[in-house]
Design an enzyme around this catalytic site. Structure first.
Site, PDB file in Angstrom:
ATOM      1  N   SER A 138       0.832  -1.212   0.000  1.00 33.99           N
ATOM      2  CA  SER A 138       0.000   0.000   0.000  1.00 33.99           C
ATOM      3  C   SER A 138       0.861   1.255   0.000  1.00 33.99           C
ATOM      4  O   SER A 138       2.015   1.245   0.439  1.00 33.99           O
ATOM      5  CB  SER A 138      -0.915   0.020   1.221  1.00 33.99           C
ATOM      6  OG  SER A 138      -1.781  -1.094   1.234  1.00 33.99           O
TER       7      SER A 138
HETATM    8  N1  SAH Z   1      -1.006  -4.683   4.261  1.00 36.29           N
HETATM    9  C1  SAH Z   1      -0.376  -4.993   2.996  1.00 36.29           C
HETATM   10  C2  SAH Z   1      -1.292  -4.658   1.842  1.00 36.29           C
HETATM   11  C3  SAH Z   1      -1.261  -5.730   0.808  1.00 36.29           C
HETATM   12  S1  SAH Z   1      -2.495  -5.606  -0.451  1.00 36.29           S
HETATM   13  C4  SAH Z   1       0.962  -4.299   2.881  1.00 36.29           C
HETATM   14  O1  SAH Z   1       1.251  -3.410   3.681  1.00 36.29           O
HETATM   15  O2  SAH Z   1       1.759  -4.668   2.020  1.00 36.29           O
HETATM   16  C5  SAH Z   1      -3.817  -6.572   0.222  1.00 36.29           C
HETATM   17  C6  SAH Z   1      -3.519  -7.992   0.612  1.00 36.29           C
HETATM   18  O3  SAH Z   1      -4.752  -8.602   0.985  1.00 36.29           O
HETATM   19  C7  SAH Z   1      -2.948  -8.865  -0.510  1.00 36.29           C
HETATM   20  O4  SAH Z   1      -1.748  -9.439  -0.075  1.00 36.29           O
HETATM   21  C8  SAH Z   1      -4.039  -9.917  -0.740  1.00 36.29           C
HETATM   22  O5  SAH Z   1      -3.522 -11.192  -1.103  1.00 36.29           O
HETATM   23  C9  SAH Z   1      -4.710  -9.957   0.614  1.00 36.29           C
HETATM   24  N2  SAH Z   1      -6.081 -10.495   0.591  1.00 36.29           N
HETATM   25  C10 SAH Z   1      -7.030 -10.361  -0.365  1.00 36.29           C
HETATM   26  N3  SAH Z   1      -8.160 -11.002  -0.003  1.00 36.29           N
HETATM   27  C11 SAH Z   1      -7.926 -11.541   1.232  1.00 36.29           C
HETATM   28  C12 SAH Z   1      -8.703 -12.342   2.140  1.00 36.29           C
HETATM   29  N4  SAH Z   1      -9.954 -12.697   1.884  1.00 36.29           N
HETATM   30  N5  SAH Z   1      -8.119 -12.726   3.294  1.00 36.29           N
HETATM   31  C13 SAH Z   1      -6.845 -12.373   3.603  1.00 36.29           C
HETATM   32  N6  SAH Z   1      -6.067 -11.637   2.781  1.00 36.29           N
HETATM   33  C14 SAH Z   1      -6.592 -11.222   1.613  1.00 36.29           C
END
Ligand code: SAH
Length: 214
Positions: free
Chosen positions: A65
């Protein structure tokens, strides 16, 4: 391999100033941005861009993000030291690290196995100790560790999962971006067993919170 330098540190101070300039006031959140080596959370091909205030691709078609977004969501959570915090979407682990820096007991769920494994190893190499990293479906939360003081969702949710509201303590805060193509940052404060206060903030764009297909 995990190399951090004064040059990186200098860029982080600039990044924190940019995030502050966009309206984030929480000093502890800004301090975390100054401290965490974001370049190490990214693929080496993007390392040069690590201290721009932008989202970037990580493994498995996901993104780390934008720092402003991380800071904004974290500020809304009002983390106090010792809070138990559930994060949905571990991804690169950057947001997890921010929560750890603030002294939270962090529980985080990731549905992509590749990211889950990689980030688990990486965070421990960096010295971050979340309480529990889970491979699973964030829509379900983590009932075995509930209730939580705070819950943060870091992917765009088409709707607010009932399980997450149910796993919030009375007085607790849930920060979740809600919407399909564009998401409205939404804060729920649990006021009683049955009562929730809802407040909406600005528009953001996240990768989608996917329902488990396994
Ligand atoms: N907090 C992360 C943001 C990553 S983007 C950072 O700082 O890098 C969002 C993430 O949510 C992705 O890795 C994606 O695989 C995950 N995601 C999507 N759907 C999800 C679900 N149902 N349960 C858990 N994780 C999920």
């Amino acid at each position: 391999m995990l190399r951090d330098t004064f040059k990186h540190k200098g860029k982080r101070l600039q990044l924190a100033a940019i995030v502050e300039g966009k309206g984030v006031k929480d000093k502890k959140v800004l301090e975390a941005i100054k401290t965490i080596p974001r370049h190490l959370f990214m693929d080496s091909s993007f390392e040069d861009h690590a201290y721009q205030d932008k989202a970037f691709p990580i493994a498995a078609d996901q993104t780390i993000s934008q720092p402003y977004t991380v800071a904004y969501q974290t500020e809304l959570l009002e983390i106090k030291k010792g809070d138990s915090v559930l994060e949905i979407g571990t991804g690169s682990g950057y947001q997890t690290a921010v929560l750890c820096e603030l002294g939270a007991k962090v529980y985080s769920i990731e549905r992509q196995q590749e990211l889950f494994k990689k980030t688990k190893i990486f965070l421990s190499k960096l010295g971050y100790r979340p309480k529990f990293l889970s491979f699973g479906d964030g829509y379900k939360g983590l009932p075995q560790y509930a209730p939580f003081d705070k819950i943060i969702v870091t992917a765009g949710a088409p709707f607010v999962p009932k399980a997450l509201l149910a796993q919030l303590k009375v007085g607790g805060r849930l920060v979740i971006p809600v919407g399909e193509n564009v998401q409205v940052m939404t804060l729920y404060v649990r006021t009683s067993e049955k009562g929730f206060d809802k407040k909406e903030f600005g528009d953001f764009r996240f990768v989608p919170l996917l329902e488990d297909k396994n």
